[in-house]
Design a protein around this motif. Structure first.
Motif, PDB file in Angstrom:
ATOM      1  N   VAL A 196       0.957  -1.109   0.048  1.00 51.14           N
ATOM      2  CA  VAL A 196      -0.103  -0.461   0.161  1.00 51.14           C
ATOM      3  C   VAL A 196       0.865   1.059   0.210  1.00 51.14           C
ATOM      4  N   ASP A 197       1.791   0.858   0.755  1.00 50.12           N
ATOM      5  CA  ASP A 197       3.013   2.419   0.863  1.00 50.12           C
ATOM      6  C   ASP A 197       3.483   2.246  -0.599  1.00 50.12           C
ATOM      7  N   TRP A 198       3.559   1.481  -1.340  1.00 45.46           N
ATOM      8  CA  TRP A 198       4.266   1.890  -2.901  1.00 45.46           C
ATOM      9  C   TRP A 198       3.765   2.332  -3.152  1.00 45.46           C
ATOM     10  N   LEU A 199       1.907   1.713  -3.490  1.00 44.37           N
ATOM     11  CA  LEU A 199       0.903   2.648  -4.083  1.00 44.37           C
ATOM     12  C   LEU A 199       0.919   4.374  -3.580  1.00 44.37           C
ATOM     13  N   LEU A 200       0.986   4.402  -2.718  1.00 40.45           N
ATOM     14  CA  LEU A 200       0.529   5.527  -2.245  1.00 40.45           C
ATOM     15  C   LEU A 200       2.249   6.523  -2.181  1.00 40.45           C
ATOM     16  N   ARG A 201       3.296   5.934  -2.079  1.00 41.62           N
ATOM     17  CA  ARG A 201       4.324   6.751  -2.344  1.00 41.62           C
ATOM     18  C   ARG A 201       4.598   7.557  -1.182  1.00 41.62           C
ATOM     19  N   ILE A 202       3.558   7.229   0.189  1.00 36.26           N
ATOM     20  CA  ILE A 202       4.264   8.204   0.880  1.00 36.26           C
ATOM     21  C   ILE A 202       5.454   7.770   1.771  1.00 36.26           C
ATOM     22  N   GLY A 203       6.067   6.440   1.902  1.00 39.62           N
ATOM     23  CA  GLY A 203       7.400   5.754   2.417  1.00 39.62           C
ATOM     24  C   GLY A 203       7.789   5.753   3.851  1.00 39.62           C
TER      25      GLY A 203
END
Length: 247
Positions: A209-216
């Motif tokens: 999910v973090d990959w999709l949202l690009r939050i890190g």
């Protein structure tokens, strides 16, 4: 057999599989096992009805682990989520092979060894897939990320070796293998954070999910997990060495 009879037979099978399982309370088992066990029972019913052997189920476990690792390594968030699904099935099969063996009484001579081999094949591949994902997210120095993952997989292999040694030592001493004792909730969750399958089954969804949202944010959660994992397994190794020296 009518549909109603099939439903009744299925329910009876699931009740018997549940009754035979060694883990009866939540804190007696791993979190990964607790979240996959409901599905594993239904899978076991299918395998029992269609004549699958426990070792064939273990082969499915290896296959699902490999497929999940390939999908998670690809630079696409949706494929990573699909890879997480295969990893969920991977641990589901890890439970199901034992359930099928206990129900059918078809205990393979090398069933335990095959289960260990499944983990030894899949865990390094999962580690590589996670490493490549964090490298692709470009959240930290590739050298730092690589060093952490090398340390993690090294400690995981040490842990697997300790588990294997305990298995054969228990056989030689004619005693049951070491099992988890029921602990308080806090100590239980701390301990569970140090087990690699829990990372794979429960945490990798967050990374995808973090990959999709690009939050890190997932890299910081991984740092905390890796620190706990390394410290705990280092302590286990020191404890085992002390025990061997006393002997």
């Amino acid at each position: 057999m009518s549909d109603q009879d099939k439903k009744l037979e299925t329910k009876a099978l699931i009740r018997e599989i549940r009754a035979q399982q060694p883990v009866q309370q939540f804190r007696e088992g791993m979190i990964a096992g607790n979240v996959t066990r409901p599905l594993s029972r239904w899978c076991s019913v299918f395998f029992i009805r269609h004549g699958f052997t426990p070792n064939q189920v273990t082969l499915l476990m290896i296959l699902f682990g490999i497929i999940g690792s390939i999908l998670f390594a690809l630079p696409n968030g949706w494929l990573k989520l699909l890879g997480c699904g295969f990893w969920y099935l991977w641990y589901t099969m890890d439970l199901s092979d034992g359930q099928v063996a206990r129900y059918t009484r078809r205990f393979s001579r090398y069933g335990t060894e095959m289960d260990y081999m499944a983990h030894l094949i899949d865990h390094p591949l999962m580690n590589l897939a996670l490493w490549w994902t964090f490298i692709g997210m470009d959240l930290a120095s590739p050298l730092l990320i690589s060093a952490i993952f090398i340390l993690v997989i090294s400690m995981e292999l040490i842990y697997r070796s300790l588990v294997t040694m305990d298995h054969y030592q228990s056989k030689a001493e004619s005693r049951p293998a070491s099992t988890s004792q029921i602990r308080g909730w806090v100590s239980y969750f701390i301990h569970e954070c140090t087990l690699f399958p829990n990372l794979v089954v429960c945490f990798t969804w967050i990374i995808a999910v973090d990959w999709l949202l690009r939050i890190g944010f997932s890299i910081w959660l991984f740092y905390v997990w890796a620190a706990l994992f390394v410290v705990y397994n280092a302590a286990m190794t020191v404890s085992a060495l002390r025990r061997f020296l006393r002997g």
